[in-house]
Write an enzyme that holds these catalytic residues in place. Structure first.
Site, PDB file in Angstrom:
ATOM      1  N   LYS A  83       0.866  -1.182   0.000  1.00 34.93           N
ATOM      2  CA  LYS A  83       0.000   0.000   0.000  1.00 34.93           C
ATOM      3  C   LYS A  83       0.908   1.239   0.000  1.00 34.93           C
ATOM      4  O   LYS A  83       1.663   1.469   0.961  1.00 34.93           O
ATOM      5  CB  LYS A  83      -0.822  -0.076   1.292  1.00 34.93           C
ATOM      6  CG  LYS A  83      -2.126   0.653   1.285  1.00 34.93           C
ATOM      7  CD  LYS A  83      -2.893   0.234   2.545  1.00 34.93           C
ATOM      8  CE  LYS A  83      -4.177   0.950   2.709  1.00 34.93           C
ATOM      9  NZ  LYS A  83      -4.341   1.464   4.081  1.00 34.93           N
TER      10      LYS A  83
HETATM   11  C1  E4P Z   1      -7.680   1.689   4.903  1.00 36.22           C
HETATM   12  O1  E4P Z   1      -7.134   1.379   3.890  1.00 36.22           O
HETATM   13  C2  E4P Z   1      -7.610   3.069   5.428  1.00 36.22           C
HETATM   14  O2  E4P Z   1      -6.327   3.319   5.882  1.00 36.22           O
HETATM   15  C3  E4P Z   1      -8.652   3.235   6.504  1.00 36.22           C
HETATM   16  O3  E4P Z   1      -9.903   2.799   6.012  1.00 36.22           O
HETATM   17  C4  E4P Z   1      -8.747   4.659   7.032  1.00 36.22           C
HETATM   18  O4  E4P Z   1      -9.908   4.764   7.840  1.00 36.22           O
HETATM   19  P1  E4P Z   1     -10.162   5.994   8.834  1.00 36.22           P
HETATM   20  O5  E4P Z   1     -10.330   7.227   8.009  1.00 36.22           O
HETATM   21  O6  E4P Z   1     -11.425   5.627   9.552  1.00 36.22           O
HETATM   22  O7  E4P Z   1      -8.966   6.062   9.718  1.00 36.22           O
END
Ligand code: E4P
Length: 215
Positions: A83
Site C-alpha cells: 500500500k
Molecule cells: C484503509 O485502507 C484506510 O487506511 C482506513 O480505512 C482509514 O480509515 P479511517 O479514516 O477511519 O482512519
C-alpha cells in the site's frame, strides 16, 4: 462487490473468515500500531488465515525506503499488496514493484484526479477515503462515484477499493456507484448484518411458537 476487513485484529478477521465474508484485508500504520506487534509478525498472522489480498503500508516515505520495506513484506505471502502513499515516491514505487510482479495499491486518495494518476502509475488498486472526505465537508461517496465513472470511461483495470468507511449507508452508496471493493471496520460490517426488526421478528416468532406449544 467484495468486502475487505479494515483491521489487523486476528480475532475480528477470524470471525469474518469463518463467516465466509472476508475477501481481503487492509491495514495501515495506525491500525497495526493498535495490535502492539512488529509489522512482519502482525502481517504473517493475517496471511495464515486470509487467502485474499492483504494490504500492508511501508513506514518509509522515500523511494529507497519504500522499495526496501516492500521487498521484506512481499516475502510474507503471495497475496501481499504493498500500500503506497499518493505521493511521487509512491507512484514511482508502483512502477518499480509492478516490474517485480508485486501487487500495489495507492492510498490516501481524496479526489478523482488523484485516482486517475494512481491508475496511470500502474497500481492494481486505488484507495479513496470516503469518511475523511466527509469529515472535510465534502461528499465522499460522490467522489468515489466520479472515480468509478472515469475508470469505466477508459476501461481502466485498476480496482477501486473504497476505505475510511463509517456507516452501512456508505457501503450502499458505493455499491450503487459500482465500486469493486469496500474495506470496512468490524463495527460497520456488524451493523450491515444487524437490524432491530430482524431481532424483533425472531423474538415474536419464538413467543408465538411457545404460546402455541403451551396450549
Ligand atoms: C484503509 O485502507 C484506510 O487506511 C482506513 O480505512 C482509514 O480509515 P479511517 O479514516 O477511519 O482512519
Amino acid at each position: 462487490m467484495q468486502i475487505y476487513l479494515d483491521t489487523a485484529n486476528i480475532s475480528e478477521i477470524k470471525e469474518y473468515v469463518d463467516l465466509g465474508l472476508c475477501d481481503g484485508v487492509t491495514t495501515n500504520p495506525s491500525i497495526l500500531a493498535k495490535e502492539g506487534k512488529d509489522i512482519p509478525s502482525a502481517i504473517s498472522a493475517i496471511v495464515k488465515i486470509v487467502s485474499g489480498p492483504v494490504n500492508v503500508e511501508p513506514i518509509a516515505t522515500d523511494l529507497e525506503g519504500i522499495i526496501k520495506e516492500a521487498g521484506e513484506y512481499a516475502k510474507l505471502g503471495k497475496n501481499i499488496v504493498i500500500k503506497l502513499p499518493m505521493i511521487k515516491a509512491g507512484l514511482k514505487a508502483a512502477g518499480i514493484l509492478k516490474k517485480k510482479k508485486i501487487m500495489t495499491s495507492i492510498t490516501l486518495v481524496f479526489s478523482p484526479s488523484q485516482a486517475l494518476i494512481a491508475a496511470k502509475a500502474g497500481a492494481d488498486f486505488v484507495i479513496p477515503f470516503v469518511g475523511r472526505v466527509d469529515d472535510g465537508g465534502a461528499y465522499g461517496t460522490e467522489m468515489v462515484g466520479q472515480i468509478a465513472e472515469i475508470y469505466r470511461n477508459y476501461a481502466i483495470a485498476t480496482k477501486i477499493l473504497a476505505a475510511s468507511i463509517r456507516t452501512p449507508i456508505h457501503v450502499v452508496e458505493l455499491a450503487l456507484a459500482g465500486v469493486d471493493i469496500v474495506s470496512v471496520p468490524k463495527k460497520v460490517i456488524d451493523a450491515m448484518i444487524q437490524h432491530p426488526f430482524t431481532d424483533a421478528g425472531i423474538k415474536k416468532f419464538l413467543e408465538d411458537w411457545n404460546k402455541k406449544t403451551q396450549k
